[in-house]
Design a protein around this motif. Structure first.
Motif, PDB file in Angstrom:
ATOM      1  N   TYR A   1      42.423  48.442  34.404  1.00 48.47           N
ATOM      2  CA  TYR A   1      42.536  49.017  35.744  1.00 48.47           C
ATOM      3  C   TYR A   1      42.606  50.531  35.648  1.00 48.47           C
ATOM      4  O   TYR A   1      42.980  51.083  34.620  1.00 48.47           O
ATOM      5  CB  TYR A   1      43.822  48.516  36.437  1.00 48.47           C
TER       6      TYR A   1
ATOM      7  N   CYS B   1      44.078  53.884  38.032  1.00 51.90           N
ATOM      8  CA  CYS B   1      44.852  54.324  39.186  1.00 51.90           C
ATOM      9  C   CYS B   1      44.074  55.426  39.894  1.00 51.90           C
ATOM     10  O   CYS B   1      43.671  56.408  39.275  1.00 51.90           O
ATOM     11  CB  CYS B   1      46.219  54.833  38.737  1.00 51.90           C
TER      12      CYS B   1
ATOM     13  N   LEU C   1      46.254  45.036  31.665  1.00 50.60           N
ATOM     14  CA  LEU C   1      47.234  43.998  31.956  1.00 50.60           C
ATOM     15  C   LEU C   1      46.724  42.668  31.437  1.00 50.60           C
ATOM     16  O   LEU C   1      45.544  42.348  31.592  1.00 50.60           O
ATOM     17  CB  LEU C   1      47.467  43.865  33.463  1.00 50.60           C
TER      18      LEU C   1
ATOM     19  N   ARG D   1      46.848  38.900  32.183  1.00 46.44           N
ATOM     20  CA  ARG D   1      47.217  38.025  33.293  1.00 46.44           C
ATOM     21  C   ARG D   1      46.245  36.862  33.355  1.00 46.44           C
ATOM     22  O   ARG D   1      45.124  36.967  32.883  1.00 46.44           O
ATOM     23  CB  ARG D   1      47.262  38.790  34.614  1.00 46.44           C
TER      24      ARG D   1
ATOM     25  N   GLU E   1      44.779  35.284  38.618  1.00 54.07           N
ATOM     26  CA  GLU E   1      45.406  36.483  39.164  1.00 54.07           C
ATOM     27  C   GLU E   1      44.585  37.747  38.910  1.00 54.07           C
ATOM     28  O   GLU E   1      45.061  38.855  39.116  1.00 54.07           O
ATOM     29  CB  GLU E   1      46.804  36.660  38.568  1.00 54.07           C
ATOM     30  N   SER E   2      43.328  37.590  38.476  1.00 55.23           N
ATOM     31  CA  SER E   2      42.516  38.753  38.108  1.00 55.23           C
ATOM     32  C   SER E   2      42.261  39.692  39.285  1.00 55.23           C
ATOM     33  O   SER E   2      42.095  40.889  39.097  1.00 55.23           O
ATOM     34  CB  SER E   2      41.189  38.309  37.505  1.00 55.23           C
TER      35      SER E   2
ATOM     36  N   ALA F   1      47.468  45.438  41.309  1.00 55.46           N
ATOM     37  CA  ALA F   1      48.187  45.855  40.100  1.00 55.46           C
ATOM     38  C   ALA F   1      48.713  47.266  40.301  1.00 55.46           C
ATOM     39  O   ALA F   1      47.985  48.141  40.762  1.00 55.46           O
ATOM     40  CB  ALA F   1      47.256  45.810  38.896  1.00 55.46           C
ATOM     41  N   SER F   2      49.961  47.490  39.970  1.00 54.41           N
ATOM     42  CA  SER F   2      50.554  48.827  40.046  1.00 54.41           C
ATOM     43  C   SER F   2      50.356  49.534  38.717  1.00 54.41           C
ATOM     44  O   SER F   2      50.462  48.918  37.662  1.00 54.41           O
ATOM     45  CB  SER F   2      52.049  48.739  40.342  1.00 54.41           C
ATOM     46  N   CYS F   3      50.089  50.836  38.765  1.00 62.02           N
ATOM     47  CA  CYS F   3      49.952  51.597  37.522  1.00 62.02           C
ATOM     48  C   CYS F   3      51.338  51.801  36.895  1.00 62.02           C
ATOM     49  O   CYS F   3      52.353  51.622  37.568  1.00 62.02           O
ATOM     50  CB  CYS F   3      49.224  52.911  37.772  1.00 62.02           C
TER      51      CYS F   3
ATOM     52  N   GLU G   1      50.273  52.312  43.753  1.00 61.44           N
ATOM     53  CA  GLU G   1      49.707  51.025  44.159  1.00 61.44           C
ATOM     54  C   GLU G   1      48.194  51.046  44.315  1.00 61.44           C
ATOM     55  O   GLU G   1      47.560  49.997  44.328  1.00 61.44           O
ATOM     56  CB  GLU G   1      50.335  50.583  45.488  1.00 61.44           C
TER      57      GLU G   1
ATOM     58  N   THR H   1      45.056  51.061  42.931  1.00 60.61           N
ATOM     59  CA  THR H   1      44.355  50.880  41.662  1.00 60.61           C
ATOM     60  C   THR H   1      43.094  50.048  41.875  1.00 60.61           C
ATOM     61  O   THR H   1      42.965  49.327  42.867  1.00 60.61           O
ATOM     62  CB  THR H   1      45.251  50.165  40.623  1.00 60.61           C
TER      63      THR H   1
ATOM     64  N   LYS I   1      40.223  47.488  39.624  1.00 58.22           N
ATOM     65  CA  LYS I   1      39.920  46.780  38.378  1.00 58.22           C
ATOM     66  C   LYS I   1      38.579  47.281  37.874  1.00 58.22           C
ATOM     67  O   LYS I   1      37.608  47.378  38.629  1.00 58.22           O
ATOM     68  CB  LYS I   1      39.881  45.274  38.610  1.00 58.22           C
TER      69      LYS I   1
END
Length: 69
Positions: free
Chosen positions: A6, A8, A17, A19, A23-24, A28-30, A35, A37, A39
């Protein structure tokens, strides 16, 4: 478990990450807590002896075996 990369948008940090595939697409938070971000697309390199071996020039197949003629 797959690893996703990911970036930001707020600070430009790139992070990974681990996962589940389910959940791909989840947000995702950096590491710095932002918040916003995205992929990144991953590239896959294919290596190995099978990928590097050129095809043989003798026999086999229709045109290589002389059946087209």
């Amino acid at each position: 478990m797959p690893r996703y990369e990911y970036r930001c948008r707020a600070c430009g940090t790139t992070f990974e990450l681990n996962r589940p595939m389910a959940e791909s697409s989840a947000p995702a938070s950096c590491p710095d807590g932002h918040e916003d971000t995205v992929k990144l697309l991953s590239t896959v390199a294919v290596t190995g002896a099978a990928a590097a071996t050129p095809p043989s020039s003798g026999g086999g197949g229709c045109c290589g075996g002389g059946c087209c003629g």
